[in-house]
Write a protein that holds these residues in place. Structure first.
Motif, PDB file in Angstrom:
ATOM      1  N   GLY A 171      10.730  12.852  -7.932  1.00 33.77           N
ATOM      2  CA  GLY A 171      10.262  13.812  -8.929  1.00 33.77           C
ATOM      3  C   GLY A 171      10.683  13.422 -10.329  1.00 33.77           C
ATOM      4  N   GLN A 172      11.849  12.785 -10.441  1.00 36.25           N
ATOM      5  CA  GLN A 172      12.322  12.330 -11.757  1.00 36.25           C
ATOM      6  C   GLN A 172      11.389  11.274 -12.330  1.00 36.25           C
ATOM      7  OE1 GLN A 172      16.336  10.918 -11.640  1.00 36.25           O
ATOM      8  NE2 GLN A 172      16.384  10.378 -13.809  1.00 36.25           N
ATOM      9  N   ASP A 173      10.892  10.353 -11.480  1.00 36.01           N
ATOM     10  CA  ASP A 173       9.936   9.347 -11.943  1.00 36.01           C
ATOM     11  C   ASP A 173       8.687  10.011 -12.520  1.00 36.01           C
ATOM     12  OD1 ASP A 173      11.555   7.232 -11.107  1.00 36.01           O
ATOM     13  OD2 ASP A 173      10.670   7.193  -9.111  1.00 36.01           O
ATOM     14  N   LEU A 174       8.108  10.935 -11.749  1.00 29.19           N
ATOM     15  CA  LEU A 174       6.859  11.571 -12.168  1.00 29.19           C
ATOM     16  C   LEU A 174       7.041  12.372 -13.452  1.00 29.19           C
ATOM     17  CD1 LEU A 174       5.792  12.702  -8.603  1.00 29.19           C
ATOM     18  CD2 LEU A 174       4.610  10.999  -9.994  1.00 29.19           C
ATOM     19  N   ALA A 175       8.160  13.089 -13.557  1.00 21.99           N
ATOM     20  CA  ALA A 175       8.414  13.864 -14.769  1.00 21.99           C
ATOM     21  C   ALA A 175       8.602  12.957 -15.978  1.00 21.99           C
ATOM     22  CB  ALA A 175       9.640  14.750 -14.564  1.00 21.99           C
ATOM     23  N   GLY A 176       9.207  11.807 -15.767  1.00 22.80           N
ATOM     24  CA  GLY A 176       9.383  10.873 -16.875  1.00 22.80           C
ATOM     25  C   GLY A 176       8.077  10.270 -17.337  1.00 22.80           C
ATOM     26  N   TRP A 177       7.148  10.025 -16.397  1.00 20.93           N
ATOM     27  CA  TRP A 177       5.872   9.438 -16.782  1.00 20.93           C
ATOM     28  C   TRP A 177       4.945  10.450 -17.449  1.00 20.93           C
ATOM     29  CZ3 TRP A 177       4.979   7.301 -11.177  1.00 20.93           C
ATOM     30  CH2 TRP A 177       5.923   6.295 -10.906  1.00 20.93           C
ATOM     31  N   GLU A 214       6.995  19.332  -2.700  1.00 18.83           N
ATOM     32  CA  GLU A 214       8.062  18.588  -2.020  1.00 18.83           C
ATOM     33  C   GLU A 214       8.269  17.224  -2.671  1.00 18.83           C
ATOM     34  OE1 GLU A 214       7.535  20.461   2.489  1.00 18.83           O
ATOM     35  OE2 GLU A 214       6.586  18.556   1.945  1.00 18.83           O
ATOM     36  N   VAL A 215       7.179  16.585  -3.067  1.00 15.42           N
ATOM     37  CA  VAL A 215       7.320  15.291  -3.744  1.00 15.42           C
ATOM     38  C   VAL A 215       8.014  15.470  -5.088  1.00 15.42           C
ATOM     39  CG1 VAL A 215       6.053  13.378  -4.778  1.00 15.42           C
ATOM     40  CG2 VAL A 215       5.342  14.270  -2.560  1.00 15.42           C
ATOM     41  N   MET A 216       7.666  16.505  -5.818  1.00  8.99           N
ATOM     42  CA  MET A 216       8.305  16.747  -7.110  1.00  8.99           C
ATOM     43  C   MET A 216       9.783  17.067  -6.944  1.00  8.99           C
ATOM     44  SD  MET A 216       6.098  16.166  -9.468  1.00  8.99           S
ATOM     45  CE  MET A 216       7.145  16.741 -10.789  1.00  8.99           C
ATOM     46  N   GLY A 258       0.798  -1.211   0.000  1.00 13.26           N
ATOM     47  CA  GLY A 258       0.000   0.000   0.000  1.00 13.26           C
ATOM     48  C   GLY A 258       0.832   1.263   0.000  1.00 13.26           C
ATOM     49  N   THR A 259       2.139   1.139   0.098  1.00  8.62           N
ATOM     50  CA  THR A 259       3.041   2.280   0.063  1.00  8.62           C
ATOM     51  C   THR A 259       4.153   2.002  -0.933  1.00  8.62           C
ATOM     52  OG1 THR A 259       4.403   1.398   1.863  1.00  8.62           O
ATOM     53  CG2 THR A 259       2.594   2.882   2.474  1.00  8.62           C
ATOM     54  N   GLY A 260       4.716   3.077  -1.475  1.00 13.57           N
ATOM     55  CA  GLY A 260       5.807   2.924  -2.424  1.00 13.57           C
ATOM     56  C   GLY A 260       6.625   4.194  -2.506  1.00 13.57           C
ATOM     57  N   ASN A 261       7.843   4.068  -2.991  1.00 13.72           N
ATOM     58  CA  ASN A 261       8.757   5.203  -3.103  1.00 13.72           C
ATOM     59  C   ASN A 261       8.754   5.735  -4.530  1.00 13.72           C
ATOM     60  OD1 ASN A 261       9.509   4.919  -0.422  1.00 13.72           O
ATOM     61  ND2 ASN A 261      11.220   3.570  -0.908  1.00 13.72           N
ATOM     62  N   ILE A 262       8.684   7.067  -4.645  1.00 13.45           N
ATOM     63  CA  ILE A 262       8.777   7.711  -5.958  1.00 13.45           C
ATOM     64  C   ILE A 262       9.660   8.941  -5.822  1.00 13.45           C
ATOM     65  CG2 ILE A 262       6.512   6.924  -6.771  1.00 13.45           C
ATOM     66  CD1 ILE A 262       5.445   9.729  -6.141  1.00 13.45           C
ATOM     67  N   GLU A 319      18.225   9.746  -3.863  1.00 14.32           N
ATOM     68  CA  GLU A 319      18.826   9.423  -2.566  1.00 14.32           C
ATOM     69  C   GLU A 319      17.868   9.660  -1.402  1.00 14.32           C
ATOM     70  OE1 GLU A 319      20.247  13.545  -3.907  1.00 14.32           O
ATOM     71  OE2 GLU A 319      20.005  11.546  -4.790  1.00 14.32           O
ATOM     72  N   ASP A 320      16.768  10.384  -1.637  1.00 17.23           N
ATOM     73  CA  ASP A 320      15.784  10.620  -0.591  1.00 17.23           C
ATOM     74  C   ASP A 320      14.389  10.623  -1.214  1.00 17.23           C
ATOM     75  OD1 ASP A 320      14.636  11.177   1.845  1.00 17.23           O
ATOM     76  OD2 ASP A 320      14.966  13.355   1.698  1.00 17.23           O
ATOM     77  N   PRO A 321      13.889   9.432  -1.636  1.00 18.12           N
ATOM     78  CA  PRO A 321      12.586   9.390  -2.316  1.00 18.12           C
ATOM     79  C   PRO A 321      11.444   9.676  -1.357  1.00 18.12           C
ATOM     80  CG  PRO A 321      13.382   7.163  -1.908  1.00 18.12           C
ATOM     81  CD  PRO A 321      14.483   8.095  -1.489  1.00 18.12           C
ATOM     82  N   ALA A 322      10.312  10.029  -1.928  1.00 19.31           N
ATOM     83  CA  ALA A 322       9.101  10.269  -1.141  1.00 19.31           C
ATOM     84  C   ALA A 322       8.300   8.980  -1.060  1.00 19.31           C
ATOM     85  CB  ALA A 322       8.271  11.373  -1.788  1.00 19.31           C
ATOM     86  N   THR A 323       7.809   8.673   0.129  1.00 23.85           N
ATOM     87  CA  THR A 323       6.995   7.473   0.335  1.00 23.85           C
ATOM     88  C   THR A 323       5.525   7.860   0.280  1.00 23.85           C
ATOM     89  OG1 THR A 323       8.705   6.490   1.730  1.00 23.85           O
ATOM     90  CG2 THR A 323       6.504   5.549   1.884  1.00 23.85           C
ATOM     91  N   VAL A 324       4.835   7.420  -0.744  1.00 19.80           N
ATOM     92  CA  VAL A 324       3.426   7.747  -0.929  1.00 19.80           C
ATOM     93  C   VAL A 324       2.578   6.559  -0.525  1.00 19.80           C
ATOM     94  CG1 VAL A 324       3.973   9.364  -2.789  1.00 19.80           C
ATOM     95  CG2 VAL A 324       3.442   6.977  -3.341  1.00 19.80           C
ATOM     96  N   THR A 325       1.305   6.838  -0.235  1.00 22.59           N
ATOM     97  CA  THR A 325       0.379   5.796   0.217  1.00 22.59           C
ATOM     98  C   THR A 325      -0.827   5.746  -0.703  1.00 22.59           C
ATOM     99  OG1 THR A 325       1.054   6.128   2.518  1.00 22.59           O
ATOM    100  CG2 THR A 325      -1.028   4.982   2.143  1.00 22.59           C
ATOM    101  N   VAL A 326      -1.202   4.534  -1.096  1.00 20.79           N
ATOM    102  CA  VAL A 326      -2.432   4.304  -1.861  1.00 20.79           C
ATOM    103  C   VAL A 326      -3.397   3.588  -0.917  1.00 20.79           C
ATOM    104  CG1 VAL A 326      -3.456   3.228  -3.892  1.00 20.79           C
ATOM    105  CG2 VAL A 326      -1.123   4.133  -4.004  1.00 20.79           C
TER     106      VAL A 326
END
Length: 542
Positions: free
Chosen positions: A374-380, A406-408, A368-372, A413-420
């Motif tokens: 800003g580079q991931d989001l910009a690439g998608w 902040e997530v972007m 239910g949680t995962g690390n992302i 080296e310090d990813p954001a942990t998001v929750t679904v």
């Protein structure tokens, strides 16, 4: 006379023990080890060259002592068991006892008995070697040990009434030399199931005797070869003999496979099949439920290995080149299930939102949680990443540890942990795949979405969704749709990408230009086509 004979029996000498060990010498960067021997006449040695050179020197030292023992007459039949003198601490712990925290087997579990043997023990870490005179039963119960020589039992005292002279002569007799023959015992740590002995035993070499029956045997029996498989020691008295031999041989075969320079998945699958059959029979014989569970695991391992061989390393139909698949057939089925889940549960049908939901679902599918980042989001999502994140947060489909900005700004080296929330463990789990399949499916989707040629063509979110959809629904040779079904349903493909059916042709042209598809046709309400050679590893193996 009887009392004197009993006294003679009690005047047995203690079994001899030689212990050779390796220890670090000085700082680890010096690359030297210290070789020490328990015999007072052997001075400590400093061996440069690291652990490998130290083990070589230790084995040479062990062989030197074995040669001296041979010259001195071999093991003494009048010696007491050295293992018993050490409170039988060398035995393999009983599993039930080990669970209770005891170090040694229960009293009486292994009783001393049998002739005196000369055995060498080598620990698995390659740091300790022990030569000892001990009884045959203790030698059989000691792991990583092999018998090199067997002494004949001491002469029995004459029965009462046969005369004092026979009793007086008995102690004066020289204990007979062991039955090892002319060859000098030599130690080596190369063979997997025979950690002692550089070559196969010769005709005169005595191996570990089997368990004795109540009646005295005429001569020590030749030992049964022992071995280990799946961290289990194969009992030397396991019946039937053909099962014991198969388990020992399988253990050796698995260890030999691990030393292969290149994998052979077909061979490995066969080994797992043999292991499953052998462990089922072992479970029937011993009544151990854990053996049956091990057999089930072996069956699953055999099936998975065969799928890997067929899907990732097997030849292509028509004799084409070997394709290294990113997904196995079962993992590809899980990937299609994720696509269907996203199509049904995305809070917004727009292609940008659906693509973000797909990638975030794969990151959080297990916990239910995962690390992302800003580079991931910009690439998608390119320029629409912030707006899509805000929309998912407002719909309570996604929860962030901070603000969208902040997530972007998060870095690898310090990813954001998001929750679904819908994927948290306390909710009903929509997926049944494990940790490794999740990672492989997520990597597969990331590779497809971030394809270099799609980026160069400035592919939109709809184009990338269509690329994923076609890859997930391709056969092994690259054809789209199930075999004989005539391609993919155009309306379903368009709905997944948030496109009208008449707009699919434009996106298909982009995929052809990016060399994602080798050929395609959208006539007749079906999407016919075939993946390009470079995208075959992404195929879903329908």
């Amino acid at each position: 006379m009887v009392v004197e004979a009993g006294t003679r029996q009690q005047e047995r000498v203690a079994g001899r023990v030689w212990t050779v060990r390796l220890d670090p010498d000085g700082r680890p960067s010096a690359g030297a080890v210290k070789l020490s021997c328990s015999r007072p006449a052997c001075a400590d040695q400093r061996v440069p060259g690291g652990a490998a050179a130290g083990r070589k020197a230790a084995i040479a030292h062990v062989n030197m002592h074995l040669a001296g023992i041979r010259e001195g007459g071999g093991p003494r039949g009048t010696a007491w068991c050295a293992c018993r003198a050490a409170d039988c601490a060398w035995h393999t712990p009983d599993p039930a006892t080990a669970r209770r925290g005891a170090a040694n087997p229960p009293e009486g579990a292994v009783r001393c008995g049998g002739p005196v043997v000369l055995a060498v023990h080598a620990d698995r870490a390659g740091r300790l070697w022990r030569i000892a005179e001990l009884c045959a039963r203790c030698a059989a119960a000691t792991p990583d040990s092999r018998v090199l020589d067997t002494a004949q039992p001491p002469p029995r005292p004459s029965p009462a009434g046969t005369g004092r002279a026979a009793v007086d002569r008995a102690p004066a007799q020289e204990p007979p030399v062991g039955t090892a023959g002319a060859a000098t015992p030599v130690f080596s740590d190369q063979a997997p199931s025979q950690r002692v002995g550089a070559a196969a035993p010769g005709p005169g070499d005595a191996l570990l005797p089997g368990a004795r029956s109540g009646a005295p045997a005429a001569a020590p029996r030749r030992a049964k070869r022992w071995g280990k498989i799946a961290q289990r020691t194969v009992p030397h008295d396991l019946e039937p003999d053909v099962l014991r031999a198969e388990l020992v041989e399988l253990g050796d075969a698995f260890r030999a496979y691990q030393r292969r320079p290149e994998p052979d998945l077909a061979l490995l699958a066969g080994l797992h099949d043999r292991k499953a059959r052998a462990f089922r029979l072992w479970a029937d014989v011993g009544g151990d439920a854990s053996l049956r569970q091990e057999a089930v695991r072996a069956e699953k391992a055999a099936q998975t290995t065969r799928e890997m061989h067929a899907n990732r390393g097997g030849p292509q139909p028509g004799g084409g080149p070997v394709v290294e698949r990113l997904l196995t057939r079962q993992q590809a089925a899980h990937a299609r299930a994720v696509l269907e889940y996203v199509a049904a549960h995305a809070p917004d049908p727009r292609a940008e939102v659906r693509l973000a939901v797909l990638m975030l679902t794969l990151r959080a599918a297990r916990a239910g949680t995962g690390n992302i980042t800003g580079q991931d989001l910009a690439g998608w999502l390119s320029g629409s990443a912030e707006a899509v994140l805000e929309q998912l947060v407002e719909a309570d489909w996604l929860r962030l540890p901070g603000t969208v900005a902040e997530v972007m700004a998060s870095r690898p080296e310090d990813p954001a942990t998001v929750t679904v929330p819908a994927l948290l463990p306390e909710r009903t789990r929509p997926f049944d795949f494990g940790k490794t399949p999740r990672a492989r499916i997520s990597g597969w989707a990331q590779k497809a979405v971030g394809d270099r040629k799609l980026r160069k063509k400035k592919a939109t979110a709809a184009t990338r969704l269509l690329a994923l959809y076609t890859a997930a629904h391709a056969r092994a040779e690259g054809g789209l749709g199930p075999a004989g079904d005539g391609g993919l349903d155009l309306e379903r493909a368009a709905a997944f990408c948030d496109l009208r059916p008449d707009r699919i042709a434009e996106q298909v042209d982009l995929l052809l230009a990016a060399d994602w598809l080798a050929e395609a046709d959208t006539t007749g309400g079906r999407l016919h086509g075939r993946l390009a050679e470079r995208t075959l590893p992404l195929g879903g193996l329908l």
